[in-house]
Design a protein around this motif. Structure first.
Motif, mmCIF file in Angstrom:
data_model
loop_
_atom_site.group_PDB
_atom_site.id
_atom_site.type_symbol
_atom_site.label_atom_id
_atom_site.label_comp_id
_atom_site.label_asym_id
_atom_site.label_seq_id
_atom_site.Cartn_x
_atom_site.Cartn_y
_atom_site.Cartn_z
ATOM 1 N N LYS A 185 11.717 -36.820 42.472
ATOM 2 C CA LYS A 185 12.594 -36.444 41.437
ATOM 3 C C LYS A 185 13.993 -36.071 42.297
ATOM 4 O O LYS A 185 13.953 -35.415 43.431
ATOM 5 N N LYS A 186 15.162 -36.855 41.657
ATOM 6 C CA LYS A 186 16.261 -36.207 42.299
ATOM 7 C C LYS A 186 16.460 -34.903 42.418
ATOM 8 O O LYS A 186 16.372 -34.071 41.587
ATOM 9 N N TRP A 187 17.128 -34.515 43.764
ATOM 10 C CA TRP A 187 17.362 -33.285 44.165
ATOM 11 C C TRP A 187 16.201 -32.369 44.700
ATOM 12 O O TRP A 187 16.472 -31.232 45.354
ATOM 13 N N VAL A 188 14.878 -32.740 44.279
ATOM 14 C CA VAL A 188 13.685 -31.899 44.778
ATOM 15 C C VAL A 188 13.690 -31.713 46.119
ATOM 16 O O VAL A 188 13.429 -30.638 46.628
ATOM 17 N N ALA A 189 13.516 -32.834 47.101
ATOM 18 C CA ALA A 189 13.671 -32.557 48.341
ATOM 19 C C ALA A 189 14.731 -31.699 49.039
ATOM 20 O O ALA A 189 14.629 -31.025 49.662
ATOM 21 N N ALA A 190 16.116 -31.976 48.481
ATOM 22 C CA ALA A 190 17.134 -31.441 48.972
ATOM 23 C C ALA A 190 16.903 -29.884 48.604
ATOM 24 O O ALA A 190 17.253 -28.952 49.500
ATOM 25 N N ILE A 191 16.360 -29.445 47.286
ATOM 26 C CA ILE A 191 16.035 -28.102 47.146
ATOM 27 C C ILE A 191 15.137 -27.468 48.186
ATOM 28 O O ILE A 191 15.267 -26.147 48.733
ATOM 29 N N ILE A 192 13.998 -28.167 48.188
ATOM 30 C CA ILE A 192 12.884 -27.707 49.072
ATOM 31 C C ILE A 192 13.420 -27.642 50.615
ATOM 32 O O ILE A 192 13.333 -26.361 51.211
ATOM 33 N N TRP A 193 14.386 -28.472 51.104
ATOM 34 C CA TRP A 193 15.118 -28.264 52.367
ATOM 35 C C TRP A 193 15.872 -27.103 52.627
ATOM 36 O O TRP A 193 15.780 -26.509 53.594
ATOM 37 N N HIS A 242 4.849 -25.803 39.456
ATOM 38 C CA HIS A 242 3.986 -26.125 40.234
ATOM 39 C C HIS A 242 3.915 -25.328 41.603
ATOM 40 O O HIS A 242 3.057 -25.673 42.569
ATOM 41 N N ASP A 243 4.140 -24.321 41.275
ATOM 42 C CA ASP A 243 3.928 -23.193 42.363
ATOM 43 C C ASP A 243 4.655 -23.424 43.772
ATOM 44 O O ASP A 243 3.670 -23.174 44.942
ATOM 45 N N ILE A 244 5.558 -24.307 43.996
ATOM 46 C CA ILE A 244 6.266 -24.574 45.467
ATOM 47 C C ILE A 244 7.255 -23.778 45.394
ATOM 48 O O ILE A 244 7.521 -23.377 46.798
ATOM 49 N N VAL A 245 8.029 -23.189 44.493
ATOM 50 C CA VAL A 245 9.164 -22.159 44.633
ATOM 51 C C VAL A 245 8.734 -21.085 43.807
ATOM 52 O O VAL A 245 8.093 -21.116 42.659
ATOM 53 N N ILE A 246 9.238 -19.817 44.136
ATOM 54 C CA ILE A 246 8.999 -18.781 43.605
ATOM 55 C C ILE A 246 10.233 -18.016 43.094
ATOM 56 O O ILE A 246 11.362 -18.225 43.696
ATOM 57 N N ASN A 247 10.461 -17.673 41.983
ATOM 58 C CA ASN A 247 11.580 -16.988 41.432
ATOM 59 C C ASN A 247 11.494 -15.619 41.380
ATOM 60 O O ASN A 247 10.466 -14.986 40.618
ATOM 61 N N ASP A 248 11.924 -14.687 42.361
ATOM 62 C CA ASP A 248 11.752 -13.318 42.349
ATOM 63 C C ASP A 248 12.941 -12.777 41.402
ATOM 64 O O ASP A 248 14.060 -12.652 42.007
ATOM 65 N N LYS A 249 12.558 -12.144 40.351
ATOM 66 C CA LYS A 249 13.476 -11.767 39.347
ATOM 67 C C LYS A 249 13.662 -10.221 39.306
ATOM 68 O O LYS A 249 12.396 -9.628 39.281
ATOM 69 N N LYS A 265 3.983 -25.242 53.210
ATOM 70 C CA LYS A 265 3.073 -26.507 53.764
ATOM 71 C C LYS A 265 3.696 -27.663 53.520
ATOM 72 O O LYS A 265 3.331 -28.612 54.009
ATOM 73 N N LEU A 266 4.801 -27.814 52.706
ATOM 74 C CA LEU A 266 5.319 -29.336 52.359
ATOM 75 C C LEU A 266 6.450 -29.720 53.329
ATOM 76 O O LEU A 266 6.463 -30.762 53.723
ATOM 77 N N LEU A 267 6.947 -28.726 54.061
ATOM 78 C CA LEU A 267 8.052 -29.018 55.164
ATOM 79 C C LEU A 267 7.386 -29.800 56.239
ATOM 80 O O LEU A 267 8.044 -30.512 56.690
ATOM 81 N N MET A 272 7.802 -37.481 56.892
ATOM 82 C CA MET A 272 8.410 -38.648 56.328
ATOM 83 C C MET A 272 10.052 -38.871 56.811
ATOM 84 O O MET A 272 10.151 -39.903 56.864
ATOM 85 N N ILE A 273 10.629 -37.788 57.211
ATOM 86 C CA ILE A 273 12.083 -37.973 58.034
ATOM 87 C C ILE A 273 11.843 -38.787 59.277
ATOM 88 O O ILE A 273 12.425 -39.984 59.265
ATOM 89 N N TYR A 274 10.699 -38.441 59.854
ATOM 90 C CA TYR A 274 10.633 -39.326 61.231
ATOM 91 C C TYR A 274 10.274 -40.867 60.834
ATOM 92 O O TYR A 274 10.615 -41.592 61.579
ATOM 93 N N TRP A 275 9.129 -40.923 60.095
ATOM 94 C CA TRP A 275 8.621 -42.205 59.399
ATOM 95 C C TRP A 275 10.004 -42.953 59.035
ATOM 96 O O TRP A 275 10.180 -44.181 59.650
ATOM 97 N N SER A 276 10.952 -42.649 58.236
ATOM 98 C CA SER A 276 11.942 -43.066 57.809
ATOM 99 C C SER A 276 12.760 -43.702 58.611
ATOM 100 O O SER A 276 13.405 -44.948 58.736
ATOM 101 N N ASN A 277 13.105 -42.669 59.757
ATOM 102 C CA ASN A 277 13.975 -43.026 60.821
ATOM 103 C C ASN A 277 13.663 -44.138 61.622
ATOM 104 O O ASN A 277 14.431 -44.853 62.251
ATOM 105 N N LYS A 278 12.067 -44.358 61.675
ATOM 106 C CA LYS A 278 11.708 -45.276 62.613
ATOM 107 C C LYS A 278 11.320 -46.695 62.112
ATOM 108 O O LYS A 278 11.483 -47.700 62.766
ATOM 109 N N ASN A 279 11.281 -46.730 60.723
ATOM 110 C CA ASN A 279 10.916 -47.844 59.893
ATOM 111 C C ASN A 279 11.831 -48.251 58.821
ATOM 112 O O ASN A 279 11.730 -49.396 58.645
ATOM 113 N N LEU A 280 12.618 -47.528 58.336
ATOM 114 C CA LEU A 280 13.628 -48.026 57.388
ATOM 115 C C LEU A 280 15.142 -48.581 58.011
ATOM 116 O O LEU A 280 15.510 -47.715 58.906
ATOM 117 N N VAL A 281 15.674 -49.424 57.436
ATOM 118 C CA VAL A 281 17.141 -49.697 57.760
ATOM 119 C C VAL A 281 17.949 -48.776 57.008
ATOM 120 O O VAL A 281 17.657 -48.758 55.753
#
Length: 110
Positions: free
Chosen positions: A22-30, A64-71, A90-92, A98-107
């Motif tokens: 989904k758009k922006w999800v990877a950037a948010i996690i990163w 999906h319990d990937i991010v916690i919102n501490d209010k 654990k997703l990092l 995925m970044i490594y694979w993409s850098n090696k295998n995608l143009v």
């Protein structure tokens, strides 16, 4: 069975790909990998992401319990701080692979 956005998946890889794709999800996690961030800080860090889209994607990641919102309530105002859960952390390594694979295998056209 895995339920992501009202779609049922038999395959866990396909279900996770639906979330990460989904758009922006990877950037948010990163952006949250080493930080606890308030909404405005996160919005500035994820350039181009609208407030509405950031809210939607954070809700998805929280569901999906990937991010916690501490209010916290301070002086009659609610202050939210977002950070990665244990599952999110654990997703990092997966994303790094995925970044490594993409850098090696995608143009990449720049």
């Amino acid at each position: 069975m895995y339920n992501i956005d009202e779609i049922i998946y038999d395959c866990p890889v396909e279900a996770l790909s639906n979330i990460l794709g989904k758009k922006w999800v990877a950037a948010i996690i990163w952006e949250l990998q080493d930080n606890k961030m308030r909404f405005g800080e996160l919005q500035r860090a994820v350039e181009g992401c609208t407030k509405k889209m950031l809210t939607q994607q954070l809700d998805l990641l929280i569901t999906h319990d990937i991010v916690i919102n501490d209010k916290k309530v301070l002086n009659n105002t609610v202050e939210s701080t977002y950070y990665l859960s244990e599952a999110g952390l654990k997703l990092l390594p997966i994303m790094e692979t995925m970044i490594y694979w993409s850098n090696k295998n995608l143009v990449c056209d720049n």
